[in-house]
Design a protein around this motif. Sequence first.
Motif, PDB file in Angstrom:
ATOM      1  N   ARG A   8       0.811  -1.212   0.000  1.00 62.21           N
ATOM      2  CA  ARG A   8       0.000   0.000   0.000  1.00 62.21           C
ATOM      3  C   ARG A   8       0.848   1.267   0.000  1.00 62.21           C
ATOM      4  O   ARG A   8       1.867   1.357   0.627  1.00 62.21           O
ATOM      5  CB  ARG A   8      -0.888  -0.032   1.247  1.00 62.21           C
ATOM      6  N   TRP A 182      -0.590  -6.340  -0.554  1.00 61.11           N
ATOM      7  CA  TRP A 182      -2.022  -6.439  -0.836  1.00 61.11           C
ATOM      8  C   TRP A 182      -2.262  -7.460  -1.938  1.00 61.11           C
ATOM      9  O   TRP A 182      -1.750  -7.314  -3.043  1.00 61.11           O
ATOM     10  CB  TRP A 182      -2.572  -5.084  -1.281  1.00 61.11           C
ATOM     11  N   ALA A 193     -10.727 -13.338   2.543  1.00 65.40           N
ATOM     12  CA  ALA A 193     -10.480 -11.959   2.100  1.00 65.40           C
ATOM     13  C   ALA A 193     -11.668 -11.422   1.314  1.00 65.40           C
ATOM     14  O   ALA A 193     -11.948 -10.218   1.349  1.00 65.40           O
ATOM     15  CB  ALA A 193      -9.201 -11.880   1.269  1.00 65.40           C
ATOM     16  N   ILE A 197     -13.796  -8.056   1.977  1.00 63.44           N
ATOM     17  CA  ILE A 197     -14.167  -7.077   0.953  1.00 63.44           C
ATOM     18  C   ILE A 197     -15.657  -6.761   1.048  1.00 63.44           C
ATOM     19  O   ILE A 197     -16.063  -5.591   1.026  1.00 63.44           O
ATOM     20  CB  ILE A 197     -13.805  -7.610  -0.450  1.00 63.44           C
ATOM     21  N   VAL A 237     -10.120  -5.862  -6.941  1.00 63.51           N
ATOM     22  CA  VAL A 237      -9.612  -5.285  -5.703  1.00 63.51           C
ATOM     23  C   VAL A 237      -8.111  -5.550  -5.620  1.00 63.51           C
ATOM     24  O   VAL A 237      -7.667  -6.657  -5.324  1.00 63.51           O
ATOM     25  CB  VAL A 237     -10.329  -5.865  -4.468  1.00 63.51           C
ATOM     26  N   TRP A 242      -7.852  -1.633  -2.131  1.00 63.55           N
ATOM     27  CA  TRP A 242      -7.699  -1.998  -0.721  1.00 63.55           C
ATOM     28  C   TRP A 242      -7.403  -0.757   0.127  1.00 63.55           C
ATOM     29  O   TRP A 242      -7.959  -0.596   1.218  1.00 63.55           O
ATOM     30  CB  TRP A 242      -6.541  -2.983  -0.541  1.00 63.55           C
ATOM     31  N   SER A 243      -6.515   0.109  -0.377  1.00 67.72           N
ATOM     32  CA  SER A 243      -6.092   1.278   0.393  1.00 67.72           C
ATOM     33  C   SER A 243      -7.254   2.199   0.720  1.00 67.72           C
ATOM     34  O   SER A 243      -7.265   2.851   1.768  1.00 67.72           O
ATOM     35  CB  SER A 243      -5.018   2.061  -0.381  1.00 67.72           C
ATOM     36  N   VAL A 246     -10.106  -0.267   3.300  1.00 69.52           N
ATOM     37  CA  VAL A 246      -9.903  -0.611   4.702  1.00 69.52           C
ATOM     38  C   VAL A 246     -10.036   0.612   5.603  1.00 69.52           C
ATOM     39  O   VAL A 246      -9.737   1.736   5.193  1.00 69.52           O
ATOM     40  CB  VAL A 246      -8.529  -1.282   4.937  1.00 69.52           C
ATOM     41  N   TRP A 309      -4.347  -5.064   8.541  1.00 62.89           N
ATOM     42  CA  TRP A 309      -5.261  -5.497   7.487  1.00 62.89           C
ATOM     43  C   TRP A 309      -4.488  -6.191   6.359  1.00 62.89           C
ATOM     44  O   TRP A 309      -4.903  -7.233   5.844  1.00 62.89           O
ATOM     45  CB  TRP A 309      -6.003  -4.289   6.917  1.00 62.89           C
ATOM     46  N   GLN A 310      -3.385  -5.580   5.973  1.00 60.71           N
ATOM     47  CA  GLN A 310      -2.603  -6.126   4.869  1.00 60.71           C
ATOM     48  C   GLN A 310      -2.125  -7.549   5.190  1.00 60.71           C
ATOM     49  O   GLN A 310      -2.215  -8.455   4.354  1.00 60.71           O
ATOM     50  CB  GLN A 310      -1.403  -5.215   4.604  1.00 60.71           C
TER      51      GLN A 310
END
Length: 317
Positions: A8, A182, A193, A197, A237, A242-243, A246, A309-310
């Motif tokens: 990220r 990610w 995952a 999402i 995604v 993702w950035s 989350v 999260w990552q």
Amino acid sequence: MANKNTRRNFLRTVGATALTIPALSATATAASDDFYWPTTGQVTSGYYDDRDGGTRTHRGVDIDWETGQPIYAAQSGTVTASGYNGGYGYRVNIEHEGGYRTRYAHCQSDLRVDVGDYVSRGEHIADLGGSGGYEPHLHFDIKRNGSYVYVPGSPGDWVDTSNPIPEDYPGLGDGGSGGYSWPVYSRGDNGEAVYSIQFLLEHHGYNLAHDGSYGPETESTVQNFQSAQGLTVDGVVGPNTWSNLVVYVTSSSDDPYWPTYAVQHQLNYDEGYNISVDGYYGPETEGAIESFQSSAGLTVDGMAGPNTWQALVDIGN
């Protein structure tokens, strides 16, 4: 599932006109383990400066340029205070991974964020003012685990929002990430995952099934989210999506909370932690997050921020 992408990148370009006066800067890289200067201007008071006739010491930096100019988040995090606070006037506090907290004080009254908001580094959070009974300027300070940490800068130095603060802050951003990346998810994928999402999309206001299957409904919902966020609309995604997707899960999170539910689901069904999956952040959830962080080589703070999260969506997927 497609090959995993790079980690990220929090940097959001905010842009400022360069002026030819002494500057306090560093090489402007896009590393996640940097705080960036929250506004552009001249340092008028530095860390360790005496205050009140030498009876106390300044534990931050004051920056002044133009009244009303934007103040930006120095790093991504969750807003924990937004409002009036005595001598600090109108101020914003933001919690970050690694136990860090930044404060932005003496702002104008129309603060642009509320408690609980997740903000990205470079996001406009307030405007420079003089609230609290002072001449217009920004007071900026950083704490880690409740103790002040040094912020460089001497009176007369010029700082710029396009530059990182030239100081090492261990445990911040990728400095405590453990080297995870990610993963990329698209139509046809399945797994925990994908549940995350779907839960995170629900948090952002999208109503969809939570079945762990990346089907047409999830794909179209991702496309709608990407469009609303100004991202490339491809229904995939990857790191950029993702950035934006989350959000922090902390003790200050609203209950019940879709992101908390997502973290609990991931920890329970993918990582083997026997915890309740109910959307409520309590000692059980905090302990599981801390245990996961320790085993994954992350900074142990009990907060599910970007690095945690990552790792959660990267490990085992």
